[in-house]
Design a protein around this motif. Structure first.
Motif, PDB file in Angstrom:
ATOM      1  N   PRO A 157       0.986  -1.402  -0.413  1.00  0.00           N
ATOM      2  CA  PRO A 157       0.600   0.423   0.137  1.00  0.00           C
ATOM      3  C   PRO A 157       0.727   1.512  -0.328  1.00  0.00           C
ATOM      4  O   PRO A 157       1.930   1.185   0.663  1.00  0.00           O
ATOM      5  N   GLY A 158       0.684   2.225  -1.014  1.00  0.00           N
ATOM      6  CA  GLY A 158       1.388   3.454  -0.858  1.00  0.00           C
ATOM      7  C   GLY A 158       2.979   3.493  -1.378  1.00  0.00           C
ATOM      8  O   GLY A 158       2.520   2.269  -2.045  1.00  0.00           O
ATOM      9  N   SER A 159       3.548   4.475  -1.212  1.00  0.00           N
ATOM     10  CA  SER A 159       4.713   4.139  -1.599  1.00  0.00           C
ATOM     11  C   SER A 159       6.134   3.936  -0.618  1.00  0.00           C
ATOM     12  O   SER A 159       7.083   4.086  -0.915  1.00  0.00           O
ATOM     13  N   GLU A 208      -3.605  -4.652   4.482  1.00  0.00           N
ATOM     14  CA  GLU A 208      -4.318  -3.683   3.291  1.00  0.00           C
ATOM     15  C   GLU A 208      -3.917  -3.979   1.884  1.00  0.00           C
ATOM     16  O   GLU A 208      -2.581  -3.973   1.674  1.00  0.00           O
ATOM     17  N   GLY A 209      -5.618  -4.525   1.638  1.00  0.00           N
ATOM     18  CA  GLY A 209      -4.868  -4.424  -0.531  1.00  0.00           C
ATOM     19  C   GLY A 209      -5.283  -5.806  -0.246  1.00  0.00           C
ATOM     20  O   GLY A 209      -4.922  -6.489  -1.785  1.00  0.00           O
ATOM     21  N   ASN A 210      -5.174  -6.869   0.998  1.00  0.00           N
ATOM     22  CA  ASN A 210      -4.917  -8.098   0.144  1.00  0.00           C
ATOM     23  C   ASN A 210      -6.618  -8.751  -0.048  1.00  0.00           C
ATOM     24  O   ASN A 210      -7.098  -8.826   0.756  1.00  0.00           O
ATOM     25  N   TYR A 211      -6.765  -9.277  -1.358  1.00  0.00           N
ATOM     26  CA  TYR A 211      -7.767  -9.955  -1.799  1.00  0.00           C
ATOM     27  C   TYR A 211      -7.734 -11.019  -1.817  1.00  0.00           C
ATOM     28  O   TYR A 211      -8.772 -11.949  -2.382  1.00  0.00           O
ATOM     29  N   ASP A 451      -6.010   2.962   6.119  1.00  0.00           N
ATOM     30  CA  ASP A 451      -6.912   2.900   6.110  1.00  0.00           C
ATOM     31  C   ASP A 451      -6.018   4.178   8.135  1.00  0.00           C
ATOM     32  O   ASP A 451      -4.917   3.054   8.829  1.00  0.00           O
ATOM     33  N   GLU A 452      -6.733   4.690   8.528  1.00  0.00           N
ATOM     34  CA  GLU A 452      -6.481   5.172   9.477  1.00  0.00           C
ATOM     35  C   GLU A 452      -6.559   3.961  10.736  1.00  0.00           C
ATOM     36  O   GLU A 452      -5.796   4.445  11.805  1.00  0.00           O
ATOM     37  N   VAL A 458      -1.140  -0.620  14.026  1.00  0.00           N
ATOM     38  CA  VAL A 458       0.733  -0.248  13.613  1.00  0.00           C
ATOM     39  C   VAL A 458       2.061   0.532  14.555  1.00  0.00           C
ATOM     40  O   VAL A 458       2.403  -0.584  15.210  1.00  0.00           O
ATOM     41  N   ARG A 459       0.978   1.434  14.434  1.00  0.00           N
ATOM     42  CA  ARG A 459       1.552   2.326  16.075  1.00  0.00           C
ATOM     43  C   ARG A 459       1.686   1.572  17.271  1.00  0.00           C
ATOM     44  O   ARG A 459       3.029   1.725  18.057  1.00  0.00           O
ATOM     45  N   THR A 460       0.896   1.510  17.196  1.00  0.00           N
ATOM     46  CA  THR A 460       0.451   0.252  18.609  1.00  0.00           C
ATOM     47  C   THR A 460       1.149  -0.489  18.877  1.00  0.00           C
ATOM     48  O   THR A 460       2.156  -1.134  19.979  1.00  0.00           O
TER      49      THR A 460
END
Length: 606
Positions: A157-159, A208-211, A451-452, A458-460
């Motif tokens: 996801p993202g860059s 994220e993005g795992n289909y 996804d916030e 992830v932070r936790t």
């Protein structure tokens, strides 16, 4: 084992010689499957067991498409080769066979000649692309490394991501340059005489993005892993999953000319099949080698101290060519003064470092206080080339709250000493990008989830992971742009006198390893180690039939005198304290032996 085409990719969308698209999708529980491309709907026909297929001229290279199963919403193809609009965008049909290779006759290096340089494409250069990486290949060639290892490039996801959150195993990250960009990079490496290792992740996929779950039972609840449900290698409908993983490995080697795969956290692959998935990978790659006449290596990361992974197939092993050795790293770091916290608590410093030189594993069956059990097995019949050692890598830097590299944690002289500890070993050495000039920028953990809620998770999670190492302060935000930008290499540091001296030392050390037969030959039987724990001096003896090399490693902060029989018969090969490497200067030997400068290494040849 299910028959698999070795010479071509058969999963997903591929192109025949006549230009028509051949589509084969795994969806064992579906009643209807179709490909949607623009206004075009392409229905697939069911083929047992669990596949849907068709051949069509209505899908072309560059076409964007999605999958629709039954009456559910369309979704991208998890087996696609390209995701130009990211993990949630449509997939792109790509023909991998059209690339014009300039080095089609490249011959892989013998594994024992690998000197590995691990790098992260996104932070290796300011541009963070394969094309900009190519511009640095001359630096790596001059340094003397012989193989680069790319951290995972599967679409994430993202860059911004280390790569271990990839969700499209066959698709090359769009922001790096996509599939053709990777092919061009590998070709450029081979033109420079550099082998290429690719880090692949078969134990989990990112969140994220795992289909893959949309296709069918790709995951199983039989086993729990740190990432949730395990990849389904031995439960109902597992054959389709196994096929995808095998075809993925074959694709990298066959279609991208990758020389070796480094399999992430192989110990987390749960498989009780009669033929373990790693063994099947070995067998299939052996078939590919027979067809191509080329050599491909499989290297695993595993922390079980279990030689079954690297034992040959005829001895009941999985046939992996080599494995990473974290325990060498742990023993070395504690020897340099690293606090014995977290996973370092099992290691007591220089005595364990000596054990790592002798046995590769530090724990070969004795009691582990950290694990609270007896741990490990003997490596008596394993060759030196079966183990990869390092003083730092992406994990052991990024697992620190502030991502400090050795360039921040150790003195200038100690940095040179730990480099020598790795490169003078009877194992395959691995360097992490930037260490050759003593990079001081951190290498932090970074992601770019959209996804916030996931970002906060992830932070936790990172805070919990650091708990055993750090008790004060907050880790940098993995989602922040600045966290990523801080992790980029500062190439301009090489113009600084100290950093330039460090680079010159690395070059000399690597050339010494290549030049001296006793160091180049990875014979664990032709090795002896002496330790003086009180003086913190380790003596490494390496030899062949016609030469002997002795390496004196002084980890203390004091000068040490080492007795050396018939001193006049020994030729000095290298002294890390030399002024040419920015050191305080070497001390001349005397009839009483060799005086070692603090935190230094001296190498002699008889």
């Amino acid at each position: 084992m299910e028959p698999i085409a070795i010479s071509k990719r058969t999963v997903g969308v591929n192109f025949r010689d006549d230009g028509r698209a051949e589509i084969r999708l795994w969806a064992p529980l579906a009643e209807q499957v179709a490909i949607l491309s623009g206004e075009t709907t392409i229905a697939l026909e069911k083929e047992d067991p669990g596949y849907w297929i068709t051949v069509t001229d209505r899908l072309h290279e560059g076409s964007r498409y999605r999958i629709r199963i039954d009456d559910r919403n369309p979704f991208p193809d998890p087996t696609s080769l390209s995701q130009p609009d990211g993990v949630h965008g449509p997939s792109e049909a790509v023909d991998l066979t059209g690339f014009q290779w300039q080095q089609n006759g490249w011959t892989n290096l013998p594994l024992e000649d690998y000197i590995i340089y691990e790098l992260h494409t996104g932070t290796f250069t300011s541009e963070g692309t394969f094309a900009s990486l190519e511009e640095k290949l001359d630096h790596l060639k001059e340094l003397g490394v012989t193989a680069i290892e790319l951290m995972p490039v599967a679409q994430f996801p993202g860059s911004r991501n280390w790569g271990y959150d990839g969700v499209y195993p066959f698709a090359v990250q769009n922001s790096y340059g996509g599939p053709h960009g990777l092919q061009h990079l590998v070709d450029a490496c081979h033109q420079k005489g550099l082998a290429v290792i690719l880090d692949v992740v078969y134990n989990h996929l990112g969140p994220e993005g795992n289909y893959f779950g949309e296709l069918g039972p790709f995951f199983t609840r039989k086993y729990h892993t740190p990432w949730g449900s395990a990849v389904n290698f031995d439960d109902r409908w597992c054959d389709g999953v196994r096929r995808m993983v095998v075809e993925n490995a074959l694709m990298w080697c066959r279609d991208f000319h990758i020389d070796a795969l480094r399999i992430d956290a192989a110990h987390a692959i749960r498989d009780f099949s009669a033929v373990h998935i790693l063994k099947e990978l070995r067998l299939r790659l052996d078939e590919l080698m027979q067809k191509t006449g080329k050599k491909y290596y499989l290297i695993v990361e595993q922390d079980l101290n279990d030689t079954r992974y690297i034992d040959p197939l005829h001895n009941g092993g999985y046939g992996m060519d080599a494995q990473w050795i974290d325990e060498f790293h742990h023993a070395l770091r504690v020897t340099t003064g690293q606090a014995q916290t977290g996973y370092y608590e099992d290691f007591n410093g220089i005595e364990d470092l000596a054990r790592a030189y002798r046995d590769a594993y530090v724990y070969t069956g004795q009691w582990s206080p950290h694990r609270k059990r007896f741990f490990g097995t003997t490596t008596e019949n394993c060759a030196g080339k079966q183990f990869v050692v390092f003083s730092q890598n992406h994990d052991h830097i990024g697992n620190r709250m502030l991502g400090e590299r050795t360039g921040r944690l150790l003195s200038f002289e100690m940095q040179k000493l730990v480099a020598a500890a790795v490169l003078l070993s009877p194992y395959l050495p691995l360097l992490f990008m930037g260490e050759e000039w003593g990079e001081t920028q951190p290498f932090l953990y970074f992601v770019s989830h959209s996804d916030e809620a996931l970002a906060e998770a992830v932070r936790t999670g990172r805070k919990k992971e650091f708990a055993a190492f750090h008790t004060e302060g907050e880790p940098p935000d993995p989602m922040a742009d600045d966290t990523f930008h801080q992790s980029r290499l500062h190439w301009h540091l090489m113009t600084d006198e100290k950093h330039d001296a460090m680079l010159a030392f690395y070059k000399a050390l690597i050339q010494l390893r290549k030049r001296e037969r006793a160091l180049r030959t990875l014979n664990r039987k032709a090795l002896a180690v002496d330790v003086n724990s009180e003086n913190q001096v380790l003596v490494l003896h390496r030899w062949t039939a016609d030469s002997k090399v002795i390496c004196l490693l002084n980890f203390s902060t004091e000068q040490r005198l080492h007795s050396l029989d018939r001193t006049s018969e020994w030729q000095a090969l290298l002294c890390s304290a030399g002024s040419e490497w920015g050191g305080p200067g070497c001390i001349q030997s005397s009839g009483h032996g060799i005086t070692l400068q603090p935190q230094s290494v001296s190498v002699f040849k008889r």
